[in-house]
Scaffold this motif. Structure first.
Motif, PDB file in Angstrom:
ATOM      1  N   ASP A 128      23.463  27.799 -75.897  1.00 51.75           N
ATOM      2  CA  ASP A 128      24.839  26.955 -75.632  1.00 51.75           C
ATOM      3  C   ASP A 128      25.871  27.609 -75.202  1.00 51.75           C
ATOM      4  N   SER A 129      26.014  28.818 -75.046  1.00 53.62           N
ATOM      5  CA  SER A 129      27.122  29.560 -74.872  1.00 53.62           C
ATOM      6  C   SER A 129      27.170  30.087 -73.506  1.00 53.62           C
ATOM      7  N   CYS A 130      26.676  29.726 -72.340  1.00 53.24           N
ATOM      8  CA  CYS A 130      26.804  30.038 -71.203  1.00 53.24           C
ATOM      9  C   CYS A 130      26.193  31.528 -71.149  1.00 53.24           C
ATOM     10  N   PRO A 142      26.639  36.111 -58.188  1.00 52.96           N
ATOM     11  CA  PRO A 142      27.392  34.946 -58.164  1.00 52.96           C
ATOM     12  C   PRO A 142      27.345  34.013 -59.576  1.00 52.96           C
ATOM     13  N   VAL A 143      28.302  33.222 -60.025  1.00 52.82           N
ATOM     14  CA  VAL A 143      28.501  32.658 -61.386  1.00 52.82           C
ATOM     15  C   VAL A 143      28.575  31.117 -60.830  1.00 52.82           C
ATOM     16  N   ASP A 148      36.445  32.212 -62.971  1.00 52.35           N
ATOM     17  CA  ASP A 148      37.478  31.776 -63.669  1.00 52.35           C
ATOM     18  C   ASP A 148      37.161  30.910 -64.812  1.00 52.35           C
ATOM     19  N   LYS A 149      36.176  30.066 -64.296  1.00 52.83           N
ATOM     20  CA  LYS A 149      35.824  28.733 -65.419  1.00 52.83           C
ATOM     21  C   LYS A 149      35.086  29.275 -66.476  1.00 52.83           C
ATOM     22  N   ASP A 152      37.619  31.221 -68.816  1.00 58.97           N
ATOM     23  CA  ASP A 152      38.311  30.141 -69.507  1.00 58.97           C
ATOM     24  C   ASP A 152      37.536  29.704 -70.777  1.00 58.97           C
ATOM     25  N   PHE A 153      36.226  29.369 -70.454  1.00 59.73           N
ATOM     26  CA  PHE A 153      35.168  28.899 -71.682  1.00 59.73           C
ATOM     27  C   PHE A 153      35.027  29.880 -72.521  1.00 59.73           C
ATOM     28  N   ASN A 154      34.761  31.094 -72.226  1.00 60.73           N
ATOM     29  CA  ASN A 154      34.425  32.065 -73.144  1.00 60.73           C
ATOM     30  C   ASN A 154      35.811  32.424 -74.019  1.00 60.73           C
ATOM     31  N   THR A 155      36.819  32.473 -73.513  1.00 60.36           N
ATOM     32  CA  THR A 155      38.278  32.549 -74.338  1.00 60.36           C
ATOM     33  C   THR A 155      38.310  31.738 -75.208  1.00 60.36           C
ATOM     34  N   GLU A 156      38.409  30.331 -74.761  1.00 61.32           N
ATOM     35  CA  GLU A 156      38.557  29.234 -75.609  1.00 61.32           C
ATOM     36  C   GLU A 156      37.676  29.352 -77.044  1.00 61.32           C
ATOM     37  N   LEU A 157      36.367  29.716 -76.742  1.00 64.80           N
ATOM     38  CA  LEU A 157      35.211  29.787 -77.593  1.00 64.80           C
ATOM     39  C   LEU A 157      35.773  30.682 -78.610  1.00 64.80           C
ATOM     40  N   VAL A 158      36.064  31.893 -78.380  1.00 68.36           N
ATOM     41  CA  VAL A 158      36.552  33.046 -79.181  1.00 68.36           C
ATOM     42  C   VAL A 158      37.975  32.591 -79.746  1.00 68.36           C
TER      43      VAL A 158
END
Length: 257
Positions: A128-130, A142-143, A148-149, A152-158
């Motif tokens: 559940d962590s992309c 391609p993601v 960018d999204k 943002d998700f990875n950084t917020e999680l850390v």
């Protein structure tokens, strides 16, 4: 002057290795780590390393996560190993996985008390962590939703994990996905979490070390050993730090001989 790896070994020693894995990480059909606790400690003893941590993967990884049911066996093996090698202080840690939970990890706040300390890193295999998106980004494919999204998700999680837990070492930061290292370094400043320069992975890279050096953070070199013979590997990471122009006094687990 940037020393060769041989010159680094002659001039500096590693005093502690706080990132090593054991065969407890191989609980299924996929072979992941191979050394026993005793073998890791024996290598540390041979190298003159004073402190060692056993940090198998947190339980959220679906292939080689180590559940809390292994803690008693690991504790016993650590106690036995320290009787054989009393010159090495051995800690029971865990390399928690970043996961989209309230505290950002696959180790709950209540489970922290089972360990001497908790490291944390991003790994593929936490569903559940992309995971899929980060794997695509790593392969430069391609993601869905855009890079960018995902960053943002990875950084917020850390950052969430750093703000809500006492994490000792941020392992191989920047590995396996896009992250805003500036935001992560600011969070490490506040939490006092050590940034790892990892011997098994390329992160922190030379460029990333240079970026992180502008923040009030300390660094640690880690072998990330998955075999006992790799415990205590530090020369490549110290050389990387030299290439980045880092003041080596900021690396907490090396000293001059």
């Amino acid at each position: 002057m940037i020393l060769t790896e041989e010159q680094i070994i002659q001039k500096y020693r590693m005093t502690a290795d706080f990132h090593t894995h054991t065969c407890h990480s191989t609980t299924g059909p996929v072979k992941h780590a191979f050394g026993t606790v005793a073998e890791n400690v024996r290598t540390a003893h041979r190298l003159g390393i004073r402190e060692l941590a056993i940090t198998d993967h947190g339980p959220g990884h679906f292939i080689y996560g180590v559940g809390t049911d292994h803690v008693p066996a690991l504790r016993k093996e650590i106690e036995d190993a320290m009787e054989l090698y009393p010159d090495v202080k051995v800690y029971l840690g865990v390399e928690a996985n970043f996961k989209d939970t309230p505290n950002g990890l696959d180790v709950s706040p209540e489970e922290f008390e089972l360990y001497d300390f908790v490291n944390a890193g991003y790994h593929y295999g936490v569903m559940d962590s992309c995971m899929q998106e980060n794997w695509l980004a790593h392969k430069k494919l391609p993601v869905p939703g855009g890079i960018d999204k995902l960053r943002d998700f990875n950084t917020e999680l850390v950052v969430r994990a750093l703000e809500n837990n006492k994490i000792k070492v941020l392992t191989h930061p920047g590995d396996k996905g896009p992250f805003d290292l500036h935001a992560i370094c600011r969070a490490c400043e506040k939490s006092g979490t050590l940034l790892e320069i990892n011997a098994k992975h390329k992160h922190l890279t030379v460029e990333e070390i240079g970026l992180a050096a502008h923040y009030d953070v300390s660094f640690i070199v880690g072998s990330d050993a998955h075999r006992a013979e790799n415990v205590g590997t530090y020369a490549p990471t110290v050389r990387r730090a030299m290439e980045a122009g880092l003041d080596l006094s900021r690396i907490v687990n090396i000293e001059e001989r």
